[in-house]
Motif scaffolding. Structure first.
Motif, PDB file in Angstrom:
ATOM      1  N   THR B 178     106.727-104.664  -7.327  1.00 37.76           N
ATOM      2  CA  THR B 178     106.826-105.054  -8.698  1.00 37.76           C
ATOM      3  C   THR B 178     106.819-106.283  -8.772  1.00 37.76           C
ATOM      4  O   THR B 178     107.195-106.865  -9.949  1.00 37.76           O
ATOM      5  N   SER B 179     106.771-107.189  -7.644  1.00 38.05           N
ATOM      6  CA  SER B 179     107.176-108.722  -7.864  1.00 38.05           C
ATOM      7  C   SER B 179     106.384-109.513  -8.717  1.00 38.05           C
ATOM      8  O   SER B 179     106.544-110.590  -9.244  1.00 38.05           O
ATOM      9  N   GLU B 180     105.192-109.014  -8.991  1.00 38.91           N
ATOM     10  CA  GLU B 180     103.930-109.636  -9.798  1.00 38.91           C
ATOM     11  C   GLU B 180     103.890-109.074 -10.954  1.00 38.91           C
ATOM     12  O   GLU B 180     103.062-109.467 -11.762  1.00 38.91           O
ATOM     13  N   LEU B 181     104.871-108.162 -11.406  1.00 39.22           N
ATOM     14  CA  LEU B 181     104.510-107.396 -12.707  1.00 39.22           C
ATOM     15  C   LEU B 181     105.773-107.670 -13.632  1.00 39.22           C
ATOM     16  O   LEU B 181     106.777-108.293 -13.508  1.00 39.22           O
ATOM     17  N   ASP B 182     105.266-107.797 -14.912  1.00 33.80           N
ATOM     18  CA  ASP B 182     106.240-108.005 -15.977  1.00 33.80           C
ATOM     19  C   ASP B 182     107.173-106.824 -16.155  1.00 33.80           C
ATOM     20  O   ASP B 182     106.860-105.667 -15.544  1.00 33.80           O
ATOM     21  N   SER B 183     108.322-106.766 -16.750  1.00 30.29           N
ATOM     22  CA  SER B 183     109.230-105.821 -16.859  1.00 30.29           C
ATOM     23  C   SER B 183     108.591-104.439 -17.436  1.00 30.29           C
ATOM     24  O   SER B 183     109.219-103.234 -16.973  1.00 30.29           O
ATOM     25  N   ALA B 184     107.768-104.507 -18.453  1.00 30.30           N
ATOM     26  CA  ALA B 184     107.192-103.415 -19.087  1.00 30.30           C
ATOM     27  C   ALA B 184     106.420-102.734 -18.076  1.00 30.30           C
ATOM     28  O   ALA B 184     106.540-101.267 -18.018  1.00 30.30           O
ATOM     29  N   THR B 185     105.536-103.494 -17.365  1.00 32.56           N
ATOM     30  CA  THR B 185     104.529-102.820 -16.463  1.00 32.56           C
ATOM     31  C   THR B 185     105.355-102.470 -15.369  1.00 32.56           C
ATOM     32  O   THR B 185     105.024-101.228 -14.783  1.00 32.56           O
ATOM     33  N   THR B 186     106.379-103.036 -14.724  1.00 31.68           N
ATOM     34  CA  THR B 186     107.485-102.534 -13.903  1.00 31.68           C
ATOM     35  C   THR B 186     107.901-100.838 -14.216  1.00 31.68           C
ATOM     36  O   THR B 186     107.995-100.261 -13.354  1.00 31.68           O
ATOM     37  N   ALA B 187     108.375-101.117 -15.474  1.00 37.74           N
ATOM     38  CA  ALA B 187     108.782 -99.694 -15.728  1.00 37.74           C
ATOM     39  C   ALA B 187     107.772 -98.588 -15.668  1.00 37.74           C
ATOM     40  O   ALA B 187     108.128 -97.628 -15.411  1.00 37.74           O
ATOM     41  N   ASP B 188     106.539 -99.048 -16.203  1.00 34.10           N
ATOM     42  CA  ASP B 188     105.550 -98.169 -16.140  1.00 34.10           C
ATOM     43  C   ASP B 188     105.309 -97.534 -14.687  1.00 34.10           C
ATOM     44  O   ASP B 188     105.159 -96.231 -14.410  1.00 34.10           O
ATOM     45  N   LEU B 189     105.155 -98.438 -14.053  1.00 38.21           N
ATOM     46  CA  LEU B 189     104.883 -98.370 -12.333  1.00 38.21           C
ATOM     47  C   LEU B 189     106.045 -97.326 -11.725  1.00 38.21           C
ATOM     48  O   LEU B 189     105.785 -96.543 -11.027  1.00 38.21           O
ATOM     49  N   LEU B 190     107.198 -97.812 -12.153  1.00 39.98           N
ATOM     50  CA  LEU B 190     108.270 -96.909 -11.651  1.00 39.98           C
ATOM     51  C   LEU B 190     108.558 -95.613 -11.932  1.00 39.98           C
ATOM     52  O   LEU B 190     108.784 -94.770 -11.251  1.00 39.98           O
ATOM     53  N   THR B 191     108.098 -95.254 -13.301  1.00 41.18           N
ATOM     54  CA  THR B 191     107.938 -94.009 -13.802  1.00 41.18           C
ATOM     55  C   THR B 191     106.775 -93.309 -13.064  1.00 41.18           C
ATOM     56  O   THR B 191     107.083 -92.195 -12.670  1.00 41.18           O
ATOM     57  N   ALA B 192     105.833 -93.982 -12.775  1.00 39.80           N
ATOM     58  CA  ALA B 192     104.586 -93.426 -12.045  1.00 39.80           C
ATOM     59  C   ALA B 192     105.226 -93.034 -10.760  1.00 39.80           C
ATOM     60  O   ALA B 192     104.849 -91.873 -10.027  1.00 39.80           O
ATOM     61  N   VAL B 193     105.966 -93.883 -10.071  1.00 37.74           N
ATOM     62  CA  VAL B 193     106.491 -93.855  -8.592  1.00 37.74           C
ATOM     63  C   VAL B 193     107.273 -92.706  -8.745  1.00 37.74           C
ATOM     64  O   VAL B 193     107.345 -91.432  -7.723  1.00 37.74           O
ATOM     65  N   SER B 194     108.263 -92.307  -9.754  1.00 38.82           N
ATOM     66  CA  SER B 194     109.037 -91.148  -9.799  1.00 38.82           C
ATOM     67  C   SER B 194     108.283 -90.189  -9.878  1.00 38.82           C
ATOM     68  O   SER B 194     108.878 -88.976  -9.377  1.00 38.82           O
ATOM     69  N   GLU B 195     107.251 -90.023 -10.820  1.00 36.14           N
ATOM     70  CA  GLU B 195     106.325 -88.875 -10.756  1.00 36.14           C
ATOM     71  C   GLU B 195     106.046 -88.452  -9.303  1.00 36.14           C
ATOM     72  O   GLU B 195     105.706 -87.479  -8.921  1.00 36.14           O
ATOM     73  N   LEU B 196     105.692 -89.451  -8.592  1.00 37.26           N
ATOM     74  CA  LEU B 196     104.940 -89.257  -7.147  1.00 37.26           C
ATOM     75  C   LEU B 196     106.244 -88.722  -6.490  1.00 37.26           C
ATOM     76  O   LEU B 196     105.942 -87.544  -5.781  1.00 37.26           O
ATOM     77  N   THR B 197     107.552 -89.030  -6.394  1.00 39.88           N
ATOM     78  CA  THR B 197     108.389 -88.319  -5.557  1.00 39.88           C
ATOM     79  C   THR B 197     108.840 -86.989  -6.042  1.00 39.88           C
ATOM     80  O   THR B 197     109.377 -86.234  -5.344  1.00 39.88           O
ATOM     81  N   ARG B 198     108.638 -86.674  -7.623  1.00 42.63           N
ATOM     82  CA  ARG B 198     108.798 -85.624  -7.768  1.00 42.63           C
ATOM     83  C   ARG B 198     107.928 -84.391  -7.153  1.00 42.63           C
ATOM     84  O   ARG B 198     108.216 -83.382  -7.147  1.00 42.63           O
ATOM     85  N   THR B 199     106.802 -85.213  -6.902  1.00 39.71           N
ATOM     86  CA  THR B 199     105.811 -84.077  -6.351  1.00 39.71           C
ATOM     87  C   THR B 199     106.220 -84.141  -4.626  1.00 39.71           C
ATOM     88  O   THR B 199     105.229 -83.307  -4.021  1.00 39.71           O
ATOM     89  N   GLY B 200     107.198 -84.765  -4.281  1.00 37.70           N
ATOM     90  CA  GLY B 200     107.344 -84.512  -2.815  1.00 37.70           C
ATOM     91  C   GLY B 200     107.335 -85.494  -2.032  1.00 37.70           C
ATOM     92  O   GLY B 200     107.492 -85.718  -0.889  1.00 37.70           O
ATOM     93  N   THR B 201     106.767 -86.686  -2.450  1.00 43.33           N
ATOM     94  CA  THR B 201     106.315 -87.918  -1.952  1.00 43.33           C
ATOM     95  C   THR B 201     107.461 -88.909  -1.524  1.00 43.33           C
ATOM     96  O   THR B 201     108.434 -88.952  -2.434  1.00 43.33           O
TER      97      THR B 201
END
Lengths: 902, 276
Positions: B178-201
């Motif tokens: 997230t080092s090159e992302l603004d806070s809104a985009t960071t939040a979106d990305l982290l949400t997406a990553v959380s979705e990934l972990t929910r699938t077992g990743t």
């Protein structure tokens, strides 16, 4: 449609994902291919060129095969039909030629020429005399018929004979043997214009039938009896009727413009024909057996000419191969550099793939796959360029087609090597990318003093150049002569670039006073590390090769020209009779006297003597200023001066200074049976006419002849004479004939062209020309490398450049800075190149002496053309490079630059 | 992907020493850490604390000088370079900090996923199906045919995660994604990553970003090449290594300027006191 497009895109992504990057590989492989393919092509072209030289020098008449015999019996055999069956013999020989299929291997079917062994007598209305009866199959090419015409039964008589005897077309021509009773009658069909020099080419081997010859005893010209040209059957029937024997010759002309490969076949064809004639079943053998003819025996200069061609090829091949392989290896190194650059520019991609488990082998496979198309394209382009360049600039316009297979094999090898290099370099870099830190081994390697080691290597490699003597058969380019200057260049350029950062600390304060552009350029060059140092070294190498090859080429050209001038005196040297006199020679020609095997006392040096008229020398000889420490006119003025009781002479060659200085130049020429006091008025390293390694004493004509007479000798008996002349041999001979000089029958004329056509000289000239061409390509690549480096630097400095512009630096100042930086880098390289290459080539030159047995030693020539080309290249690359850098800088948008920089 | 409670990666006494011209650099000085499967773990710490070194070892890009590391049940110590590569190929996904480091400029989103699947040995049909699911999950399905240059920074990083996740590796390592992302985009990305972990990743992320760290299920904080503390479910835990060493939090350390303590072991716990 979509599927096809998708498949094409898939294929492109696999084979050519970054087309712009592949372009560099195409160029490099093209250079590699051109360098590699040019070597066999050059050798083949040189073979063809040497053959063409021999063909021009010897003429196709001499190179064609000639078989000869007579109707005179071998041993004591008698036959009444031997002369009349000459027609059968002619047809049998022609049939043998047909059976040997000589016409399929570069030779024509035989043209027969026959003439009487002894002239016959003829009578005409207004007088008679001796005549020669000649027949020739085929056409009477080159004859101008001035009256009547050639018929199947009538004869052609020369115009002079017609005028003297009152004979003309339609007249009967009674002939009788000169020594016996008998007679026959011919019918005059026409009159042909007398043949004079230059004879038509077809008649040149039989010039004795038409041209006068010198009678050695009387010294007078003796004209041959007029040649009566008759049809074969008429001539043979007449000879048989008069019982006069015939000389018979069959000439198998070489096909015009024959390539060397077919010329080799022609030698085989000649041998086949000879075998066909000698076969016991042949009609010729039967006739030889029945009539006792001597078996026709062939002669041809073709094998000798081909031997010269082979010698040239043998001498040329090693240096050309060395240069070609050297060029190829250098190009492969650049291909390796390209592969490294590919990795560097796609480092993110490669690092990402390595993180996902990309193995070195897989990375290498991908790189090799991506390299296939550019390599194929480069091979095709380079092969075509190499072919065209050798064809246009090489020794011959036509390249023997037999070399095509070898060239394609070389190209294929080069292509495989290029792909392999890309793969290996990629594999190594992927391995490095896959390892963290540089490791202890890398640290050890980084501490090795490479520059010092290279310097030691350079010194060790240079020693043989100081100690080695030139090879007796002449030197040539080899690995040592190629490697030494390159090593020295690396050392000097490396030391210079290593010293640059130290210079930056010294004049740093003064640099700050410069305007922004020059200041930045100077600081960047002085602080140059890594890539900048590498660029200077490699560019110095490539430009050094240009200057080095230019110096060797120019010096060898000058050496050969000087040696030719010294060995042959002038363009043409025609020995003439010792007492021959004639009218005044045209400008550019003079008569010289030659006396060999004298002894110069004291010191007992064996010398030759050349006697000249000093005022004529300058216009005749080809003088090189390096031959003496004084100009030629000063030497000639000194020679023309009054020597008192002694004959003024110049001494050229290896005579000890002490002998001349210790005697104040008062020496004695001892000829064994008389001697002559001489006064040395000048020295020269060598002098025209010095055709051996023995010193030459050059004397003034009048003083020398007076001294000879004073010694009680006849100058005509002791002094051989030669005419030295500028111009072509044929013209000079015509001019001599016009002024009444008759060439010596014993000694052949020599020419400077014949000297320079010697295989060892031709081979060296051509191999150095080839080196020059390859070096030029290397120089261009070096300068392109400087430009590419500058553009790459600009990409790295995008952020800094943007910040500088935002701080107020103008585009113009940025352009000046880029231009100056490129100019300084290229200029430094060029300076190193010139400073190293000139002395290195002077050092190597001695070993390269093509004819060390002849004076003078190899002469150095400054390659002004090459130096100018290097200078022009530096200016050009500065202009083009700064423009490209400026364009690259202006293309970058500020926002994108700053975003990428974070 | 492991769901049986077995950690995705473990480290014990991990030491990494680099050679440099100025001498040895001790990047890791005995790190003990456990990366639970199916969770987002953040590794934080100041520059030079050893985050990247730990990340590289966990990503099987490097081998420890000493200690033991195990990823997806495979001990890294003693593995040949070839086996390390095989481990990376099959079990580890990696996301670099800058989008251009993850994506090839001449490939579309679909092509990136296809290539990544090919590396991981996933069949074409399976790759297509999984790729479509991932793009959908990460919200960039509509951008699948675009080249990286046509995507925003956040979309590029989401594509990079999709590329790293395809083929279901045991572990996905992300170096400051997230080092090159603004806070809104960071939040979106982290949400997406959380979705990934929910699938077992399992995702391990090195980061300086407090927002990213706060989204993690577990935070491993490094200091001077050792684990300073861990945060699990909002609680900060000190880590005791196999030799009994423990790193005190900064504020606790400040209480002991003489670097000497008295230790009282009581029934409730262990008490550290300044010597009187």
């Amino acid at each position: 449609m979509i599927t096809i497009r998708a498949a094409l895109r898939h294929l492109r992504l696999r084979l050519l994902p970054v087309p712009g990057q592949a372009l560099g590989l195409v160029v490099l492989v093209a250079v590699l291919a051109a360098a590699l393919v040019s070597a066999p092509l050059m050798v083949a072209s040189a073979e063809q060129g040497a053959w063409e030289q021999e063909r021009d020098r010897l003429s196709e008449t001499v190179l064609g095969a000639t078989l000869g015999t007579t109707t005179q019996a071998r041993r004591q055999r008698t036959s009444d039909t031997r002369i009349s069956r000459a027609t059968e013999l002619d047809e049998a020989v022609t049939e043998a030629a047909r059976r040997a299929r000589v016409d399929q291997d570069g030779l024509g079917l035989p043209e027969t020429i026959g003439f009487l062994m002894d002239p016959i007598l003829f009578t005409g209305p207004e007088g008679g005399g001796y005549a020669q009866l000649v027949f020739r199959t085929g056409s009477f090419e080159g004859l101008e018929i001035v009256a009547g015409q050639a018929t199947d039964t009538g004869v052609l008589i020369p115009q002079r004979m017609a005028e003297r005897s009152g004979l003309g077309p339609g007249d009967r021509l009674p002939v009788t043997p000169s020594m016996r009773p008998g007679g026959a009658e011919l019918v005059v069909g026409g009159v042909y214009a007398d043949l004079t020099t230059p004879l038509p080419e077809t008649w040149q081997p039989h010039s004795f039938l038409f041209l006068p010859r010198l009678d050695e005893r009387s010294g007078n010209l003796v004209h041959p009896p007029p040649a009566v040209l008759a049809p074969r059957d008429t001539a043979v029937a007449t000879a048989a009727a008069l019982e006069e024997h015939l000389f018979l010759e069959w000439f198998l002309p070489l096909d015009p413009g024959l390539p060397v490969a077919v010329a080799r076949d022609a030698v085989g064809a000649t041998q086949r024909m000879q075998a066909a004639i000698a076969s016991p079943e042949s009609a010729v053998s039967r006739l030889v057996d029945e009539e006792g003819y001597q078996t026709p025996v062939g002669r041809t200069a073709l094998p000798t000419a081909l031997e010269t061609v082979d010698t040239t090829g043998t001498l040329l091949e090693p240096p050309v191969r060395a240069v070609g392989i050297g060029g190829g290896v250098a190009a492969l190194v650049l291909v390796g550099a390209w592969a490294a650059q590919r990795m560097r520019r796609r480092e993110d991609e490669q690092r990402s793939l390595v993180a996902r488990g990309l193995s070195p082998a897989r990375g290498a496979g991908q790189a090799a796959r991506e390299a296939v198309l550019p390599v194929l394209l480069g091979l095709a382009a380079g092969g075509a360029i190499g072919w065209l360049l050798v064809q246009r600039l090489g020794p011959a316009d036509t390249i023997p087609p037999g070399v095509l297979g070898r060239s394609l094999a070389v190209l294929a090898g080069g292509g495989i090597a290029a792909v392999a290099v890309v793969a290996v370099v990629t594999a190594v870099l992927v391995t490095r990318l896959d390892s963290i830190g540089s490791g202890q081994a890398a640290h050890v390697l980084a501490r090795v003093p490479w520059l010092a080691i290279t310097a030691v290597l350079a010194v060790v490699a240079t020693v043989p150049l100081f100690t080695a003597e030139p090879a007796a058969e002449g030197g040539g380019i080899d690995v040592l002569t190629l490697v030494v200057p390159l090593l020295i260049t690396v050392v000097v350029a490396g030391a210079l670039t290593a010293a640059l950062p130290r210079l930056a600390t010294g004049p740093g304060g003064r640099l700050r006073r410069l305007p922004v552009g020059p200041f930045l350029a100077a600081r960047r060059v002085l602080a140059g590390q890594g890539a900048a140092r590498l660029v200077v070294v490699t560019t110095a190498l490539s430009l050094g090769l240009v200057v080095y090859a230019g110096a060797l080429g120019s010096s060898t050209d000058r050496t050969i020209a000087t040696k030719a001038a010294v060995a042959t005196g002038s363009d043409v040297v025609v020995p003439i009779g010792a007492d021959t006199t004639g009218r005044e020679l045209p400008p550019g020609a003079m008569v010289v006297g030659v006396e060999r095997e004298a002894t110069l006392l004291p010191g007992a040096a064996r010398v030759n003597v050349l006697v000249v008229r000093p005022d004529a020398v300058a216009g005749v000889v080809r003088w090189d200023e390096g031959l003496a420490d004084r100009p030629l006119d000063e030497l000639m003025t000194a020679l023309a001066g009054d020597g008192g009781q002694r004959v003024p002479v110049l001494v050229a060659g290896d005579v000890a200074d002490g002998v001349v200085d210790g005697t104040d130049g008062e020496l004695t020429l001892d000829f064994g049976y008389y001697s002559m006091p001489v006064q040395v008025v000048g020295r020269a390293e060598a002098f025209p006419g010095q055709s051996s390694s023995e010193p030459l004493v050059v004397a003034e004509w009048d003083a020398y002849l007076a001294a000879v007479e004073e010694a009680g000798r006849d100058p005509a008996l002791v002094l051989a004479r030669e005419v030295w002349s500028r111009g072509e041999l044929v013209g000079v001979l015509d001019s001599l004939a016009a002024t009444g000089y008759v060439p010596s029958a014993q000694d052949q004329p020599t020419t400077a062209d014949a000297f320079t056509a010697r295989p060892e000289l031709t081979a060296q000239t051509w191999s150095l020309d080839y080196l020059r061409a390859v070096a030029l390509a290397a120089g261009v690549l070096g300068l392109v490398g400087v430009t590419m480096h500058a553009v790459a630097q600009q990409r790295r400095r995008t952020v800094a450049g943007l910040l500088l512009r935002r701080m107020g630096m103008t585009d113009r100042a940025a352009d000046v800075s880029a231009g100056l930086e490129i100019g300084l880098l290229a200029g430094l390289s060029a300076l190193v190149a010139v400073v190293v290459a000139l002395p290195a080539s002077a050092l190597v030159l001695r070993v390269l002496d093509p004819v060390p047995s002849l004076e003078p030693e190899a002469v150095f020539a400054v390659p002004w053309g090459s130096i100018a080309a290097v200078g022009a290249g530096v200016v050009l690359v500065t202009v083009i490079g700064s423009w490209l850098v400026g364009r690259t800088a202006r293309r970058a948008t500020g926002g994108q630059v700053m975003r990428d920089a974070t | 992907m492991r769901h049986d409670g077995t950690p995705a990666a473990t480290c014990e006494g991990l030491v990494r020493i680099y050679w440099s011209p100025s001498g040895e650099v001790h990047a890791l000085k005995g790190v003990d850490a456990v990366v639970p499967a199916g969770r987002l773990t953040a590794i934080t710490g100041p520059s030079g604390s050893g985050k990247s070194s730990l990340l590289r070892i966990l990503a099987a890009q490097d081998r420890p000088t000493a200690g033991r590391a195990e990823v997806a049940g495979h001990p890294l110590t003693g593995l040949s370079a070839r086996r390390l590569r095989a481990l990376r190929r099959r079990h580890i996904g990696y996301v670099f900090a800058r989008p251009p480091q993850n994506l090839l400029p001449h490939l579309t989103g679909h092509e990136h996923l296809a290539m990544a699947a090919r590396y991981r040995g996933v069949g074409r049909a399976e790759a297509r199906r999984e790729g479509a699911e991932l793009l959908d999950l990460l919200g960039i399905a509509h951008r699948a045919e675009h080249l990286p240059g046509q995507l925003s920074g956040g979309e590029q990083q989401r594509l990079a995660f999709a590329q790293a996740v395809i083929g279901r590796p045991a572990l996905v390592m992300a170096d400051e994604p997230t080092s090159e992302l603004d806070s809104a985009t960071t939040a979106d990305l982290l949400t997406a990553v959380s979705e990934l972990t929910r699938t077992g990743t399992t995702v391990v992320m090195a980061t300086h970003d407090p927002l990213a760290a706060s989204a993690a299920d577990q935070v491993i904080h490094l200091r001077s090449g050792a684990v300073s503390h861990e945060e699990v479910a909002g609680r900060r835990l000190a880590v005791i290594d196999g030799d009994g060493r423990v790193q005190l939090p900064e504020e606790a350390l400040a209480r002991f300027p003489a670097r000497r303590v008295l230790i009282d072991v009581t029934g409730d716990g262990v008490v550290l006191r300044e010597p009187s």
